[in-house]
Design a protein around this motif. Structure first.
Motif, mmCIF file in Angstrom:
data_model
loop_
_atom_site.group_PDB
_atom_site.id
_atom_site.type_symbol
_atom_site.label_atom_id
_atom_site.label_comp_id
_atom_site.label_asym_id
_atom_site.label_seq_id
_atom_site.Cartn_x
_atom_site.Cartn_y
_atom_site.Cartn_z
ATOM 1 N N HIS A 6 44.873 42.175 73.169
ATOM 2 C CA HIS A 6 45.865 41.581 72.283
ATOM 3 C C HIS A 6 47.162 42.375 72.372
ATOM 4 C CE1 HIS A 6 43.225 38.707 70.367
ATOM 5 N NE2 HIS A 6 42.271 39.621 70.510
ATOM 6 N N ILE A 7 48.284 41.654 72.310
ATOM 7 C CA ILE A 7 49.579 42.326 72.309
ATOM 8 C C ILE A 7 50.200 42.194 70.932
ATOM 9 C CG2 ILE A 7 50.047 42.184 74.761
ATOM 10 C CD1 ILE A 7 51.625 39.681 74.322
ATOM 11 N N ALA A 8 50.899 43.226 70.493
ATOM 12 C CA ALA A 8 51.480 43.259 69.159
ATOM 13 C C ALA A 8 52.697 42.358 69.057
ATOM 14 C CB ALA A 8 51.867 44.691 68.814
ATOM 15 N N GLY A 9 52.861 41.753 67.899
ATOM 16 C CA GLY A 9 54.038 40.936 67.628
ATOM 17 C C GLY A 9 54.111 39.662 68.434
ATOM 18 N N ALA A 10 52.995 39.151 68.872
ATOM 19 C CA ALA A 10 53.000 37.986 69.755
ATOM 20 C C ALA A 10 53.542 36.738 69.077
ATOM 21 C CB ALA A 10 51.593 37.713 70.277
ATOM 22 N N ALA A 11 53.294 36.573 67.799
ATOM 23 C CA ALA A 11 53.758 35.366 67.112
ATOM 24 C C ALA A 11 55.283 35.285 67.133
ATOM 25 C CB ALA A 11 53.242 35.348 65.682
ATOM 26 N N ALA A 12 55.940 36.385 66.789
ATOM 27 C CA ALA A 12 57.404 36.395 66.791
ATOM 28 C C ALA A 12 57.948 36.229 68.200
ATOM 29 C CB ALA A 12 57.921 37.685 66.183
ATOM 30 N N LEU A 13 57.334 36.894 69.165
ATOM 31 C CA LEU A 13 57.795 36.803 70.541
ATOM 32 C C LEU A 13 57.589 35.412 71.114
ATOM 33 C CD1 LEU A 13 56.534 40.217 71.928
ATOM 34 C CD2 LEU A 13 58.855 39.587 71.277
ATOM 35 N N SER A 14 56.488 34.764 70.737
ATOM 36 C CA SER A 14 56.232 33.436 71.284
ATOM 37 C C SER A 14 57.245 32.427 70.771
ATOM 38 C CB SER A 14 54.804 32.975 70.970
ATOM 39 O OG SER A 14 54.622 32.835 69.584
ATOM 40 N N LEU A 15 57.706 32.588 69.544
ATOM 41 C CA LEU A 15 58.737 31.694 69.026
ATOM 42 C C LEU A 15 60.025 31.851 69.819
ATOM 43 C CD1 LEU A 15 58.236 32.020 65.171
ATOM 44 C CD2 LEU A 15 57.697 30.056 66.620
ATOM 45 N N LEU A 16 60.408 33.081 70.114
ATOM 46 C CA LEU A 16 61.615 33.328 70.900
ATOM 47 C C LEU A 16 61.462 32.786 72.319
ATOM 48 C CD1 LEU A 16 62.428 36.982 69.833
ATOM 49 C CD2 LEU A 16 63.687 34.922 69.209
ATOM 50 N N ALA A 17 60.344 33.066 72.943
ATOM 51 C CA ALA A 17 60.127 32.646 74.322
ATOM 52 C C ALA A 17 60.037 31.138 74.442
ATOM 53 C CB ALA A 17 58.861 33.291 74.865
ATOM 54 N N ALA A 18 59.476 30.474 73.437
ATOM 55 C CA ALA A 18 59.328 29.019 73.497
ATOM 56 C C ALA A 18 60.669 28.322 73.433
ATOM 57 C CB ALA A 18 58.428 28.552 72.355
ATOM 58 N N CYS A 19 61.635 28.925 72.767
ATOM 59 C CA CYS A 19 62.943 28.294 72.607
ATOM 60 C C CYS A 19 63.772 28.338 73.882
ATOM 61 C CB CYS A 19 63.712 28.977 71.476
ATOM 62 S SG CYS A 19 62.957 28.747 69.864
ATOM 63 N N SER A 20 63.813 29.476 74.541
ATOM 64 C CA SER A 20 64.736 29.612 75.664
ATOM 65 C C SER A 20 64.136 30.297 76.878
ATOM 66 C CB SER A 20 65.962 30.400 75.200
ATOM 67 O OG SER A 20 65.568 31.693 74.806
ATOM 68 N N GLY A 21 62.872 30.529 76.882
ATOM 69 C CA GLY A 21 62.276 31.324 77.950
ATOM 70 C C GLY A 21 62.409 32.778 77.589
ATOM 71 N N PRO A 22 61.631 33.620 78.208
ATOM 72 C CA PRO A 22 61.651 35.036 77.839
ATOM 73 C C PRO A 22 62.955 35.727 78.235
ATOM 74 C CG PRO A 22 60.203 34.667 79.709
ATOM 75 C CD PRO A 22 60.658 33.325 79.245
ATOM 76 N N SER A 23 63.446 36.593 77.356
ATOM 77 C CA SER A 23 64.641 37.379 77.657
ATOM 78 C C SER A 23 64.255 38.526 78.582
ATOM 79 C CB SER A 23 65.243 37.931 76.361
ATOM 80 O OG SER A 23 64.387 38.924 75.814
ATOM 81 N N SER A 24 65.233 39.203 79.119
ATOM 82 C CA SER A 24 64.944 40.340 79.990
ATOM 83 C C SER A 24 64.250 41.457 79.210
ATOM 84 C CB SER A 24 66.211 40.851 80.665
ATOM 85 O OG SER A 24 67.166 41.232 79.703
ATOM 86 N N ALA A 25 64.594 41.620 77.931
ATOM 87 C CA ALA A 25 63.928 42.633 77.104
ATOM 88 C C ALA A 25 62.460 42.263 76.879
ATOM 89 C CB ALA A 25 64.643 42.781 75.765
#
Length: 103
Positions: A6-25
């Motif tokens: 499991h990776i930490a903070g996945a829920a918040a990260l998945s919302l960001l990634a779903a909107c625009s694709g993953p950022s470089s960070a």
């Protein structure tokens, strides 16, 4: 045998990634997590594991890793790590499942 973590903070990260694709960070964070996970589960003690590139497949992020015998080696074998943002997991595909995740 599949390896999953499991990776930490996945829920918040998945919302960001779903909107625009993953950022470089985000990619940097996922790649670091994959390198550490691969070293822990698959690599030999002396192996050098480095991030190469990523792509998206089946709604997941696939991270390609270079696994070298030493940091001076120019040849490497490819390791794969699948990041599932919805589930919040990392997975190293089993040998017979690698084709599914290859680019």
């Amino acid at each position: 045998m599949n390896r999953t973590a499991h990776i930490a903070g996945a829920a918040a990260l998945s919302l960001l990634a779903a909107c625009s694709g993953p950022s470089s960070a985000e990619i940097e964070k996922y790649s670091e997590a994959c390198v550490d996970f691969y070293k822990e589960k698959r690599a030999k003690f002396t192996d050098q594991v480095e991030y190469r590139k990523y792509w998206k497949k089946e709604g997941k992020i696939v991270v390609s890793l270079a696994v070298k015998d030493s940091k001076w080696s120019s040849s490497y074998t490819e390791g794969l790590c699948v990041v599932d943002l919805e589930e919040g997991t990392l997975q190293i595909p089993a040998l017979f499942d690698r084709a599914r995740w290859s680019k």
